[in-house]
Write a protein that holds these residues in place. Structure first.
Motif: not given
Length: 264
Positions: A82-83, A86, A116, A119-120, A122-123
């Motif tokens: 993910i990082a 992002v 965030g 990130e949420k 892509y999660e």
């Protein structure tokens, strides 16, 4: 461009509209060689010499499928994590609209207000993507251009490399439909709600992730391939939101009906 339709007690779905050279290029190649593969069957005859090199239906279908897999966000999350995604989003698409619960904002300001959030997102995609465990994720590591995924003979590959250089050298070949949609969504929050409603209505009560690619094509078409939706619109005509919503409804209905039997 990211869109997350409003969640409810039954389902939460995410949609990513995107436009890119990797997916558009194979469709452009069809038009150059005159090869017709449904639903891409409304273009001219093209150049027979390209077909003679081995650009045929079977090779093209496998090529297009491999490209769509390599560009699928679910696979990219599995491969890269993910990082990095992002970071790339923040660096390259700060002005893209983020549609969340029917509200429009740009990602930069949304990140400021809700740290965030990317990130949420892509999660969420990772959780919703229905991925086949049999796929070789190493496929992604060698993808520098779409030609590198060509499964046919080297003569065709050499010609495709020349076509790729020609395609990239001419800006008017580029697909721009997602950018047109983005500009409309930024200006019209009601339209955002309408698009969300179309997506939610067609998806029904099930958690899903849709990867929707725009390509240039002479008539409005859609196809469901490799767990992705490809929508073709005419680059030489003004973007029609009504036309787009019509194709979007049909394409998602096709995705829902085929998703239970698609193996990627």
């Amino acid at each position: 461009m990211l869109m997350v339709p409003t969640s409810n007690n039954e389902a939460f779905s995410a949609v990513e509209f995107c436009q890119g050279e990797f997916v558009d290029f194979p469709v452009w190649v069809l038009k150059q060689c005159g090869l017709k593969i449904a639903p891409f069957n409304s273009h001219g005859l093209g150049f027979e010499r390209l077909r003679a090199l081995g650009i045929d239906s079977a090779a093209w279908e496998l090529w297009f499928r491999k490209i769509l897999i390599s560009q699928h966000m679910g696979f990219q999350i599995q491969h890269y994590g993910i990082a990095p995604l992002v970071t790339r989003r923040r660096n390259e698409t700060n002005a893209d609209p983020f549609v969340y619960d029917g509200c429009t904002a740009v990602e930069a300001s949304l990140e400021t207000e809700s740290p965030g959030m990317l990130e949420k997102y892509y999660e969420t995609i990772g959780a919703l993507s229905e991925l086949s465990p049999s796929i070789e994720l190493s496929l992604l590591s060698s993808v520098n251009d779409p030609v590198s995924l060509w499964p046919g003979n080297s003569h065709a590959s050499d010609e495709l490399a020349a076509l790729w250089n020609r395609y990239r050298a001419r800006p008017y070949y580029r697909v721009h439909h997602a950018s047109d949609l983005r500009r409309l969504l930024v200006r019209d929050s009601v339209l955002c709600e309408e698009i969300n409603a179309v997506v939610k209505t067609q998806l029904g009560p099930k958690n899903r992730f849709l990867m929707i690619h725009f390509v240039n094509y002479p008539k409005p078409i859609f196809t469901v391939r490799a767990s992705s939706i490809v929508i073709g619109l005419d680059a030489d005509k003004p973007f029609s939101i009504d036309e787009f919503k019509s194709v979007l409804r049909s394409s998602i209905a096709g995705f829902v009906s085929e998703s239970s039997v698609i193996a990627i």
